[in-house]
Design a protein around this motif. Structure first.
Motif, PDB file in Angstrom:
ATOM      1  N   ALA A 287       0.820  -1.217   0.000  1.00 27.09           N
ATOM      2  CA  ALA A 287       0.000   0.000   0.000  1.00 27.09           C
ATOM      3  C   ALA A 287       0.845   1.255   0.000  1.00 27.09           C
ATOM      4  CB  ALA A 287      -0.936  -0.009   1.211  1.00 27.09           C
ATOM      5  N   TYR A 288       2.069   1.193   0.594  1.00 24.75           N
ATOM      6  CA  TYR A 288       2.890   2.404   0.677  1.00 24.75           C
ATOM      7  C   TYR A 288       3.440   2.839  -0.682  1.00 24.75           C
ATOM      8  CZ  TYR A 288       6.642  -1.147   1.133  1.00 24.75           C
ATOM      9  OH  TYR A 288       7.474  -2.226   0.968  1.00 24.75           O
ATOM     10  N   LEU A 289       3.238   2.021  -1.715  1.00 23.03           N
ATOM     11  CA  LEU A 289       3.682   2.403  -3.062  1.00 23.03           C
ATOM     12  C   LEU A 289       2.515   2.931  -3.894  1.00 23.03           C
ATOM     13  CD1 LEU A 289       6.175  -0.496  -3.919  1.00 23.03           C
ATOM     14  CD2 LEU A 289       6.674   1.780  -3.031  1.00 23.03           C
ATOM     15  N   TYR A 290       1.511   3.499  -3.209  1.00 24.24           N
ATOM     16  CA  TYR A 290       0.323   4.018  -3.887  1.00 24.24           C
ATOM     17  C   TYR A 290       0.664   5.059  -4.948  1.00 24.24           C
ATOM     18  CZ  TYR A 290       0.943   8.109  -0.878  1.00 24.24           C
ATOM     19  OH  TYR A 290       1.464   9.217  -0.240  1.00 24.24           O
ATOM     20  N   TRP A 291       1.784   5.746  -4.788  1.00 17.41           N
ATOM     21  CA  TRP A 291       2.121   6.865  -5.674  1.00 17.41           C
ATOM     22  C   TRP A 291       2.876   6.427  -6.934  1.00 17.41           C
ATOM     23  CZ3 TRP A 291       7.385   7.552  -6.353  1.00 17.41           C
ATOM     24  CH2 TRP A 291       8.211   6.863  -5.453  1.00 17.41           C
ATOM     25  N   VAL A 292       3.291   5.171  -6.998  1.00 12.69           N
ATOM     26  CA  VAL A 292       4.049   4.696  -8.161  1.00 12.69           C
ATOM     27  C   VAL A 292       3.068   4.336  -9.272  1.00 12.69           C
ATOM     28  CG1 VAL A 292       5.676   2.971  -9.029  1.00 12.69           C
ATOM     29  CG2 VAL A 292       5.886   3.814  -6.674  1.00 12.69           C
ATOM     30  N   ASP A 293       3.082   5.109 -10.352  1.00 12.08           N
ATOM     31  CA  ASP A 293       2.193   4.851 -11.476  1.00 12.08           C
ATOM     32  C   ASP A 293       2.882   5.268 -12.771  1.00 12.08           C
ATOM     33  OD1 ASP A 293       2.097   7.628 -11.474  1.00 12.08           O
ATOM     34  OD2 ASP A 293       0.088   7.736 -10.609  1.00 12.08           O
ATOM     35  N   ALA A 294       2.161   5.180 -13.863  1.00 17.88           N
ATOM     36  CA  ALA A 294       2.750   5.511 -15.161  1.00 17.88           C
ATOM     37  C   ALA A 294       3.210   6.968 -15.215  1.00 17.88           C
ATOM     38  CB  ALA A 294       1.737   5.232 -16.268  1.00 17.88           C
ATOM     39  N   GLY A 295       2.491   7.856 -14.528  1.00 15.61           N
ATOM     40  CA  GLY A 295       2.892   9.262 -14.505  1.00 15.61           C
ATOM     41  C   GLY A 295       4.245   9.455 -13.846  1.00 15.61           C
ATOM     42  N   GLU A 296       4.486   8.747 -12.738  1.00 11.53           N
ATOM     43  CA  GLU A 296       5.769   8.860 -12.068  1.00 11.53           C
ATOM     44  C   GLU A 296       6.904   8.332 -12.948  1.00 11.53           C
ATOM     45  OE1 GLU A 296       6.769  10.321  -9.325  1.00 11.53           O
ATOM     46  OE2 GLU A 296       4.758  11.072  -8.974  1.00 11.53           O
ATOM     47  N   LEU A 297       6.635   7.263 -13.689  1.00 13.96           N
ATOM     48  CA  LEU A 297       7.668   6.746 -14.594  1.00 13.96           C
ATOM     49  C   LEU A 297       7.978   7.752 -15.702  1.00 13.96           C
ATOM     50  CD1 LEU A 297       6.975   2.925 -15.056  1.00 13.96           C
ATOM     51  CD2 LEU A 297       8.188   4.130 -13.247  1.00 13.96           C
ATOM     52  N   ARG A 298       6.932   8.455 -16.177  1.00 12.61           N
ATOM     53  CA  ARG A 298       7.178   9.484 -17.196  1.00 12.61           C
ATOM     54  C   ARG A 298       8.005  10.629 -16.619  1.00 12.61           C
ATOM     55  NH1 ARG A 298       1.837   8.357 -18.635  1.00 12.61           N
ATOM     56  NH2 ARG A 298       1.039  10.164 -17.489  1.00 12.61           N
ATOM     57  N   VAL A 299       7.770  10.968 -15.352  1.00  8.02           N
ATOM     58  CA  VAL A 299       8.570  12.009 -14.713  1.00  8.02           C
ATOM     59  C   VAL A 299      10.041  11.604 -14.698  1.00  8.02           C
ATOM     60  CG1 VAL A 299       9.088  13.129 -12.519  1.00  8.02           C
ATOM     61  CG2 VAL A 299       6.726  12.977 -13.306  1.00  8.02           C
ATOM     62  N   MET A 300      10.313  10.363 -14.262  1.00  3.45           N
ATOM     63  CA  MET A 300      11.696   9.920 -14.212  1.00  3.45           C
ATOM     64  C   MET A 300      12.308   9.873 -15.605  1.00  3.45           C
ATOM     65  SD  MET A 300      14.356   9.126 -12.572  1.00  3.45           S
ATOM     66  CE  MET A 300      13.868   8.791 -10.869  1.00  3.45           C
ATOM     67  N   GLU A 301      11.535   9.405 -16.578  1.00  2.00           N
ATOM     68  CA  GLU A 301      12.041   9.364 -17.950  1.00  2.00           C
ATOM     69  C   GLU A 301      12.416  10.768 -18.433  1.00  2.00           C
ATOM     70  OE1 GLU A 301      10.687   7.672 -22.373  1.00  2.00           O
ATOM     71  OE2 GLU A 301       9.272   7.691 -20.679  1.00  2.00           O
ATOM     72  N   SER A 302      11.570  11.737 -18.145  1.00  2.86           N
ATOM     73  CA  SER A 302      11.857  13.111 -18.579  1.00  2.86           C
ATOM     74  C   SER A 302      13.079  13.666 -17.859  1.00  2.86           C
ATOM     75  CB  SER A 302      10.637  13.999 -18.326  1.00  2.86           C
ATOM     76  OG  SER A 302      10.361  14.107 -16.938  1.00  2.86           O
ATOM     77  N   ARG A 303      13.238  13.327 -16.591  1.00 10.71           N
ATOM     78  CA  ARG A 303      14.409  13.802 -15.848  1.00 10.71           C
ATOM     79  C   ARG A 303      15.688  13.191 -16.405  1.00 10.71           C
ATOM     80  NH1 ARG A 303      13.451  12.535  -9.770  1.00 10.71           N
ATOM     81  NH2 ARG A 303      15.549  13.407  -9.680  1.00 10.71           N
ATOM     82  N   VAL A 304      15.626  11.909 -16.742  1.00  8.11           N
ATOM     83  CA  VAL A 304      16.793  11.246 -17.331  1.00  8.11           C
ATOM     84  C   VAL A 304      17.170  11.928 -18.647  1.00  8.11           C
ATOM     85  CG1 VAL A 304      17.593   9.111 -18.427  1.00  8.11           C
ATOM     86  CG2 VAL A 304      16.435   9.021 -16.205  1.00  8.11           C
ATOM     87  N   TYR A 305      16.176  12.190 -19.500  1.00  9.87           N
ATOM     88  CA  TYR A 305      16.464  12.864 -20.770  1.00  9.87           C
ATOM     89  C   TYR A 305      17.033  14.257 -20.541  1.00  9.87           C
ATOM     90  CZ  TYR A 305      14.060   9.289 -23.555  1.00  9.87           C
ATOM     91  OH  TYR A 305      13.696   8.126 -24.164  1.00  9.87           O
TER      92      TYR A 305
END
Length: 400
Positions: A287-305
């Motif tokens: 339950a504590y990973l409620y915030w991990v979703d496709a949007g968060e992955l896109r954020v990390m992808e954009s930060r990496v780029y």
């Protein structure tokens, strides 16, 4: 030569099962300078080849029980074994003596109360910054450890308490890191890794280790951050819940990015997306990973780029995320806008970068976050190259 010595020191230290902090203490003890200048960070610099321990070399050799020739020999092509999470447990662990005293009886009711407070603290972190939350977070952690050590409880209750201490350590460490208290955050994370390990919860231990790896990657210890991020992923195993595995892979991607390793970073991002796609297919995520979703992955992808200076890919991703972002999460909004400002500057769009930077600066003034303050400095430095543009000059002069 420095990199060879560093690799040899790391190899011999790992052979003994010592932490970097332990080696620093042993070196100081051998040199007769207790409380001296050799701490974990100094040992990390030696092992990364950032600094050569010239005058310390005899004492390092003596502490490790090897000759100086062993430390100076050319590095063999074989890579040292990857670390495990056990390498990152604290030396002086408050949870190590697992014998609770005969105090008041602790049951699942108290564990449930603690679980609710931990979740409340986690939700508070969504809208408040580290400077506002660090005192209550650390106070809750101390109280939870005291409850475990001083109460009388069954094995089942004790295990449940350890899990909650681990979850609390993760959010408290995150809050301390956001407040700029990195040494405190690291101690809290390591305590949490110990609690989760003793509770047999590999998923939680991986979350804590990945959080510490993220801090290391962002505070100039990129090599250690990458090693620990990979150890967190390996320690949780291939059967970890989908959201957890996606998060671990995200942190591996960021660690490689900060270390300047583009291909491993992009590969980890792809694997993170694949892992998240499996969510809901049988294994339930915590339950504590409620915030991990496709949007968060896109954020990390954009930060990496953005970090890899690929603005044509970063800008559309960031704009898409920000168009749907909850504006009550002020700290995250400021952080994501800071990446957009940098990407726009890299894309040679100084006017748009200036307008975005102005929002970043305005938002950061309302939160007590070391992360946002650091990002403001990065944005200002990147805009300096466009100071001749009136819009940029106005933002920079206003911020100064």
């Amino acid at each position: 030569m420095g990199s060879c010595i560093g690799a040899n020191i790391r190899r011999e230290r790992s052979r003994l099962g010592w932490s970097q902090e332990r080696l620093g203490r042993e070196v100081c003890r051998g040199a007769g300078v207790m409380g001296g200048p050799v701490g974990r960070q100094e040992v990390s610099r030696w092992e990364q080849g950032k600094r050569t321990p010239r005058q310390w070399l005899p004492f390092i050799a003596a502490a490790l029980g090897v000759s100086m020739d062993v430390l100076m020999e050319p590095q063999k092509p074989d890579e040292p074994p990857l670390p495990t999470l056990a390498d990152f447990l604290p030396d002086d662990d408050p949870l190590a003596p697992l014998s609770a005293r005969e105090g008041r009886r602790i049951g699942m009711g108290q564990v449930g109360d603690l679980r609710e407070r931990v979740h409340g603290l986690r939700l508070a972190d969504d809208v408040l910054a580290g400077g506002d939350l660090i005192r209550p977070a650390l106070r809750e952690l101390r109280a939870a450890v005291r409850l475990y050590k001083e109460g009388a409880h069954s094995g089942e209750v004790g295990c449940a308490l350890l899990r909650q201490i681990g979850e609390l350590a993760q959010i408290a460490g995150w809050i301390a890191s956001d407040a700029g208290q990195h040494a405190d955050a690291e101690r809290v994370y390591r305590l949490g890794i110990s609690a989760a390990t003793q509770a047999g919860d590999r998923t939680l231990a991986g979350n804590l280790a990945g959080s510490l790896a993220y801090q290391l990657s962002n505070t100039g210890e990129e090599v250690d951050g990458a090693r620990l991020a990979q150890a967190a992923l390996d320690g949780a195993g291939p059967d970890a819940p989908p959201k957890a595995r996606a998060l671990y892979l995200d942190r591996v991607a960021w660690a490689h990015t900060k270390a300047g390793e583009a291909q491993p970073a992009m590969r980890a991002l792809g694997e993170a997306g694949e892992a998240l796609a499996a969510d809901g297919a049988g294994v339930e995520s915590p339950a504590y990973l409620y915030w991990v979703d496709a949007g968060e992955l896109r954020v990390m992808e954009s930060r990496v780029y953005t970090e890899l200076r690929r603005p044509l890919r970063a800008v559309p991703l960031l704009r898409d995320v920000l168009s749907r972002y909850d504006t009550t999460h002020t700290r995250e909004l400021a952080l994501y806008l800071s990446w957009l400002a940098v990407a726009l500057a890299d894309a040679n769009e100084p006017e748009e970068a200036a307008a975005t930077a102005e929002r970043v600066i305005t938002l950061s003034e309302t939160v007590t976050s070391d992360r946002t303050a650091a990002r403001v400095r990065v944005v200002r430095e990147r805009l300096e190259g466009y100071r001749d543009v009136p819009e940029v000059r106005a933002v920079l002069d206003g911020a100064a």
